[in-house]
Design a protein around this motif. Structure first.
Motif, mmCIF file in Angstrom:
data_model
loop_
_atom_site.group_PDB
_atom_site.id
_atom_site.type_symbol
_atom_site.label_atom_id
_atom_site.label_comp_id
_atom_site.label_asym_id
_atom_site.label_seq_id
_atom_site.Cartn_x
_atom_site.Cartn_y
_atom_site.Cartn_z
ATOM 1 N N ILE A 12 0.875 -1.173 0.000
ATOM 2 C CA ILE A 12 0.000 0.000 0.000
ATOM 3 C C ILE A 12 0.908 1.217 0.000
ATOM 4 O O ILE A 12 1.788 1.327 0.855
ATOM 5 N N THR A 13 0.700 2.112 -0.951
ATOM 6 C CA THR A 13 1.547 3.293 -1.048
ATOM 7 C C THR A 13 0.692 4.507 -1.388
ATOM 8 O O THR A 13 -0.523 4.411 -1.500
ATOM 9 N N VAL A 14 1.349 5.644 -1.533
ATOM 10 C CA VAL A 14 0.640 6.882 -1.847
ATOM 11 C C VAL A 14 1.056 7.389 -3.216
ATOM 12 O O VAL A 14 2.130 7.054 -3.733
ATOM 13 N N THR A 15 0.202 8.174 -3.807
ATOM 14 C CA THR A 15 0.451 8.739 -5.133
ATOM 15 C C THR A 15 1.804 9.438 -5.186
ATOM 16 O O THR A 15 2.135 10.231 -4.304
ATOM 17 N N GLY A 16 2.577 9.110 -6.230
ATOM 18 C CA GLY A 16 3.838 9.802 -6.458
ATOM 19 C C GLY A 16 5.064 9.223 -5.796
ATOM 20 O O GLY A 16 6.183 9.641 -6.102
ATOM 21 N N GLU A 79 7.644 4.883 -11.317
ATOM 22 C CA GLU A 79 8.345 6.108 -10.933
ATOM 23 C C GLU A 79 7.426 7.040 -10.142
ATOM 24 O O GLU A 79 7.844 7.663 -9.173
ATOM 25 N N SER A 80 6.190 7.159 -10.556
ATOM 26 C CA SER A 80 5.234 8.039 -9.889
ATOM 27 C C SER A 80 3.860 7.372 -9.902
ATOM 28 O O SER A 80 3.009 7.696 -10.747
ATOM 29 N N PRO A 81 3.640 6.449 -8.968
ATOM 30 C CA PRO A 81 2.391 5.672 -8.987
ATOM 31 C C PRO A 81 1.151 6.559 -8.872
ATOM 32 O O PRO A 81 1.162 7.599 -8.191
ATOM 33 N N SER A 82 0.098 6.118 -9.535
ATOM 34 C CA SER A 82 -1.188 6.808 -9.442
ATOM 35 C C SER A 82 -2.265 5.793 -9.085
ATOM 36 O O SER A 82 -2.070 4.581 -9.269
ATOM 37 N N THR A 86 -3.526 0.809 -9.182
ATOM 38 C CA THR A 86 -3.943 -0.163 -8.180
ATOM 39 C C THR A 86 -4.377 -1.425 -8.910
ATOM 40 O O THR A 86 -5.285 -1.381 -9.740
ATOM 41 N N SER A 87 -3.729 -2.531 -8.622
ATOM 42 C CA SER A 87 -3.983 -3.745 -9.395
ATOM 43 C C SER A 87 -3.241 -4.920 -8.773
ATOM 44 O O SER A 87 -2.536 -4.786 -7.777
ATOM 45 N N LEU A 88 -3.425 -6.090 -9.398
ATOM 46 C CA LEU A 88 -2.692 -7.302 -9.034
ATOM 47 C C LEU A 88 -1.671 -7.547 -10.151
ATOM 48 O O LEU A 88 -2.056 -7.642 -11.320
ATOM 49 N N PHE A 89 -0.417 -7.627 -9.791
ATOM 50 C CA PHE A 89 0.655 -7.742 -10.777
ATOM 51 C C PHE A 89 1.288 -9.131 -10.725
ATOM 52 O O PHE A 89 1.563 -9.665 -9.656
ATOM 53 N N PHE A 90 1.525 -9.681 -11.907
ATOM 54 C CA PHE A 90 2.176 -10.983 -12.007
ATOM 55 C C PHE A 90 3.415 -10.886 -12.884
ATOM 56 O O PHE A 90 3.389 -10.274 -13.954
ATOM 57 N N ARG A 111 -0.084 -7.610 -4.881
ATOM 58 C CA ARG A 111 -1.278 -6.753 -4.857
ATOM 59 C C ARG A 111 -0.854 -5.356 -4.418
ATOM 60 O O ARG A 111 -0.381 -5.166 -3.296
ATOM 61 N N LEU A 112 -1.041 -4.401 -5.336
ATOM 62 C CA LEU A 112 -0.631 -3.018 -5.092
ATOM 63 C C LEU A 112 -1.844 -2.119 -4.942
ATOM 64 O O LEU A 112 -2.774 -2.183 -5.762
ATOM 65 N N THR A 113 -1.841 -1.305 -3.907
ATOM 66 C CA THR A 113 -2.869 -0.290 -3.712
ATOM 67 C C THR A 113 -2.186 1.060 -3.655
ATOM 68 O O THR A 113 -1.265 1.254 -2.851
ATOM 69 N N VAL A 114 -2.630 1.972 -4.520
ATOM 70 C CA VAL A 114 -2.080 3.331 -4.543
ATOM 71 C C VAL A 114 -3.168 4.294 -4.065
ATOM 72 O O VAL A 114 -4.225 4.395 -4.696
ATOM 73 N N LEU A 115 -2.921 4.947 -2.948
ATOM 74 C CA LEU A 115 -3.925 5.846 -2.361
ATOM 75 C C LEU A 115 -3.775 7.274 -2.876
ATOM 76 O O LEU A 115 -2.680 7.688 -3.270
#
Lengths: 115, 111
Positions: A12-16, A79-82, A86-90, A111-115
């Motif tokens: 779980i991370t934040v934008t940017g 580099e700068s998540p938005s 937010t998705s499941l990556f394989f 599983r990535l969540t971008v807040l």
């Protein structure tokens, strides 16, 4: 044991805020690839690599970077998540036989969540 | 690029019956067509694949057929069992090794 490993499994991370998801395979496969999986859309390929220092864009490469400095590793960089990332990556890997990929082996997913 | 369509999106069958999932593709140059099974919380796992020089391939209860003229391929599971319940994905290669997947079929096998 032959396998593809990914880390982290959950994030779980934040934008940017730049992040890297690592992928490693111990099968000496030439081909490695990253996918994202979203409900109703199946798996969409982000980037793939046919060998060391050779990478190509998949279906949805925007917002992602990859590198293939070693045969076993294929990290995915945001580099700068938005929030729309937010998705499941394989991650997956495969032998190449006569320039064609063979059976792909998939990692367990991140599983990535971008807040 | 390649476009892969998969039907149905959900499929429910009684144990022992057969299940068929169909996919169509758009790129006539595609030559590799794998099928994957994904169980809850896991990554997809290859169950069978076929290349364009073959029309049919069988592995025990699972078979895949390919019609290159019509650009469609199908997965057939016979004598279904509850452990066959999962999400199944078809895929086709595009521009060589760029893989395109269908949206998936959720198969439920009722005991």
């Amino acid at each position: 044991e032959a396998q593809v490993t990914q880390n982290p499994r959950y994030l779980i991370t934040v934008t940017g805020k730049k992040l890297t998801v690592t992928c490693s395979q111990n099968m000496n496969h030439e081909y490695m690839s990253w996918y994202r999986q979203d409900p109703g859309l199946g798996l969409r390929q982000i980037y793939y690599s046919m060998n060391v220092e050779v990478t190509d864009k998949g279906d949805v490469p925007e917002g992602y970077k990859v590198s293939r400095k070693e045969k076993r590793n294929f990290p995915l960089i945001l580099e700068s998540p938005s929030p729309n990332q937010t998705s499941l990556f394989f991650c997956a890997s495969s032998l190449i036989s006569g320039s064609l990929i063979d059976t792909q082996y998939f990692g367990p997913g991140t599983r990535l969540t971008v807040l | 690029g390649e476009n892969v369509e998969q039907h149905p999106s959900t499929l429910s069958v009684q144990e022992g019956d057969s299940a068929v999932i169909k996919c169509t593709y758009s790129d006539s140059a595609s030559n590799y067509f794998p099928w994957y099974k994904q169980e809850l919380g896991k990554g997809p796992q290859l169950i069978i694949d076929i290349r364009s020089n073959v029309g049919e391939k069988k592995d025990q209860r699972i078979a895949v057929t390919l019609n290159k003229t019509a650009k469609h391929f199908s997965l057939h599971i016979t004598e279904t069992q509850p452990e066959d319940s999962a999400v199944y994905f078809c895929a086709a290669n595009s521009w060589g090794n760029d893989m395109r997947f269908g949206a998936g079929t959720r198969l439920t096998v009722k005991p």
